[in-house]
Design a protein around this motif. Structure first.
Motif, PDB file in Angstrom:
ATOM      1  N   VAL A 118      55.509  26.969  26.010  1.00 19.34           N
ATOM      2  CA  VAL A 118      56.320  28.114  26.427  1.00 19.34           C
ATOM      3  C   VAL A 118      57.703  28.047  25.783  1.00 19.34           C
ATOM      4  O   VAL A 118      58.192  29.027  25.207  1.00 19.34           O
ATOM      5  CB  VAL A 118      56.441  28.150  27.969  1.00 19.34           C
ATOM      6  N   VAL A 119      58.332  26.889  25.863  1.00 17.74           N
ATOM      7  CA  VAL A 119      59.679  26.737  25.312  1.00 17.74           C
ATOM      8  C   VAL A 119      59.656  26.849  23.788  1.00 17.74           C
ATOM      9  O   VAL A 119      60.603  27.364  23.186  1.00 17.74           O
ATOM     10  CB  VAL A 119      60.310  25.402  25.759  1.00 17.74           C
ATOM     11  N   GLY A 120      58.575  26.405  23.159  1.00 20.23           N
ATOM     12  CA  GLY A 120      58.464  26.550  21.708  1.00 20.23           C
ATOM     13  C   GLY A 120      58.525  28.008  21.279  1.00 20.23           C
ATOM     14  O   GLY A 120      59.167  28.353  20.280  1.00 20.23           O
ATOM     15  N   ILE A 121      57.871  28.877  22.038  1.00 20.06           N
ATOM     16  CA  ILE A 121      57.893  30.311  21.732  1.00 20.06           C
ATOM     17  C   ILE A 121      59.271  30.900  22.023  1.00 20.06           C
ATOM     18  O   ILE A 121      59.801  31.699  21.239  1.00 20.06           O
ATOM     19  CB  ILE A 121      56.799  31.041  22.534  1.00 20.06           C
TER      20      ILE A 121
ATOM     21  N   GLN B 119      65.701  16.899  26.905  1.00 19.72           N
ATOM     22  CA  GLN B 119      64.715  16.214  26.072  1.00 19.72           C
ATOM     23  C   GLN B 119      63.812  17.208  25.348  1.00 19.72           C
ATOM     24  O   GLN B 119      63.525  17.051  24.159  1.00 19.72           O
ATOM     25  CB  GLN B 119      63.860  15.273  26.919  1.00 19.72           C
ATOM     26  N   ILE B 120      63.368  18.236  26.055  1.00 22.20           N
ATOM     27  CA  ILE B 120      62.480  19.230  25.444  1.00 22.20           C
ATOM     28  C   ILE B 120      63.179  19.946  24.292  1.00 22.20           C
ATOM     29  O   ILE B 120      62.619  20.101  23.201  1.00 22.20           O
ATOM     30  CB  ILE B 120      62.006  20.250  26.498  1.00 22.20           C
ATOM     31  N   VAL B 121      64.410  20.381  24.512  1.00 28.32           N
ATOM     32  CA  VAL B 121      65.148  21.088  23.465  1.00 28.32           C
ATOM     33  C   VAL B 121      65.466  20.144  22.312  1.00 28.32           C
ATOM     34  O   VAL B 121      65.393  20.532  21.138  1.00 28.32           O
ATOM     35  CB  VAL B 121      66.436  21.716  24.039  1.00 28.32           C
ATOM     36  N   ARG B 122      65.794  18.902  22.625  1.00 29.49           N
ATOM     37  CA  ARG B 122      66.079  17.921  21.575  1.00 29.49           C
ATOM     38  C   ARG B 122      64.842  17.680  20.707  1.00 29.49           C
ATOM     39  O   ARG B 122      64.936  17.592  19.478  1.00 29.49           O
ATOM     40  CB  ARG B 122      66.557  16.613  22.201  1.00 29.49           C
ATOM     41  N   GLU B 123      63.671  17.601  21.330  1.00 28.89           N
ATOM     42  CA  GLU B 123      62.425  17.420  20.581  1.00 28.89           C
ATOM     43  C   GLU B 123      62.178  18.602  19.643  1.00 28.89           C
ATOM     44  O   GLU B 123      61.761  18.421  18.493  1.00 28.89           O
ATOM     45  CB  GLU B 123      61.250  17.275  21.548  1.00 28.89           C
ATOM     46  N   LEU B 124      62.424  19.810  20.133  1.00 28.30           N
ATOM     47  CA  LEU B 124      62.251  21.000  19.300  1.00 28.30           C
ATOM     48  C   LEU B 124      63.200  20.972  18.107  1.00 28.30           C
ATOM     49  O   LEU B 124      62.824  21.298  16.983  1.00 28.30           O
ATOM     50  CB  LEU B 124      62.499  22.263  20.122  1.00 28.30           C
ATOM     51  N   TYR B 125      64.439  20.588  18.371  1.00 28.90           N
ATOM     52  CA  TYR B 125      65.456  20.534  17.314  1.00 28.90           C
ATOM     53  C   TYR B 125      65.065  19.525  16.236  1.00 28.90           C
ATOM     54  O   TYR B 125      65.131  19.817  15.039  1.00 28.90           O
ATOM     55  CB  TYR B 125      66.805  20.170  17.919  1.00 28.90           C
ATOM     56  N   LEU B 126      64.621  18.342  16.665  1.00 29.04           N
ATOM     57  CA  LEU B 126      64.250  17.301  15.707  1.00 29.04           C
ATOM     58  C   LEU B 126      63.009  17.698  14.915  1.00 29.04           C
ATOM     59  O   LEU B 126      62.896  17.404  13.723  1.00 29.04           O
ATOM     60  CB  LEU B 126      64.008  15.979  16.445  1.00 29.04           C
TER      61      LEU B 126
END
Length: 202
Positions: free
Chosen positions: A94-97, A192-199
């Motif tokens: 969901v957050v990826g979209i 953590q979720i946003v950081r993973e997406l950024y990386l």
């Protein structure tokens, strides 16, 4: 090795031309406003005006084309996420979209500002795309709720509307993190979720 038939090659060229035109519209309007001419758009896209008119009926259709293209990508992302088996079937999908949407809206921010568009602006061509996107995204949302990662009181439509209001690229990650914190249950770490997406995007 993939061998394209003439018809397939023509379709690929047509898609590439359409994307080039949409990008030219977005970039030129951001600088010159809606007064930009059809000829300027065609020249910037590297196509002739005849090619441009094969894809778009006129100026309004061209301007709406930026939003339609954005939602075409959103629909594709939702369909891809719903049809693949991968770790993070819940809130991460969901957050990826949502992250993808904020990337597009911040990239289009100057275009949106130049036209004075508001959140919720829906050209005619968006309707069929939203009709396909919404139920897929809603199911991904329910999956996240069933995993205990998305709050039961949170609504997918609200999340998309809030994501569409994020226009400042310098604050995008901060605002995305706040949005995720608003939909996530206490067991989820929004940072953590946003950081993973950024990386992953680097």
């Amino acid at each position: 090795m993939v061998v394209h038939t003439p018809d397939a090659a023509s379709r690929i060229d047509a898609r590439q031309n359409r994307v080039a035109i949409v990008r030219a519209v977005r970039d030129l309007v951001a600088v010159k406003g809606a007064a930009v001419s059809i000829r300027e758009i065609a020249d910037s896209a590297g196509v002739g005006t005849a090619t441009l008119y094969r894809h778009f009926e006129g100026k309004k259709d061209l301007l709406d084309g930026v939003s339609v293209h954005r939602w075409s990508q959103m629909r594709h992302a939702a369909q891809t996420n719903s049809s693949t088996e991968q770790e993070g079937h819940g809130i991460r999908r969901v957050v990826g979209i949502i992250d993808m949407y904020t990337r597009m809206t911040t990239s289009d921010a100057e275009f949106i500002h130049a036209l004075g568009l508001r959140v919720g602006h829906d050209p005619t061509g968006i309707g069929p795309l939203r009709d396909q996107f919404d139920p897929i995204f809603a199911q991904l949302w329910v999956n996240g709720q069933e995993r205990g990662e998305i709050r039961r009181t949170a609504h997918p439509h609200d999340a998309i509307e809030m994501a569409g209001a994020i226009r400042e690229s310098s604050r995008r990650l901060q605002m995305l993190t706040l949005l995720v914190a608003g939909i996530a249950t206490p067991q989820v770490d929004p940072d953590q979720i946003v950081r993973e997406l950024y990386l992953r995007a680097k």
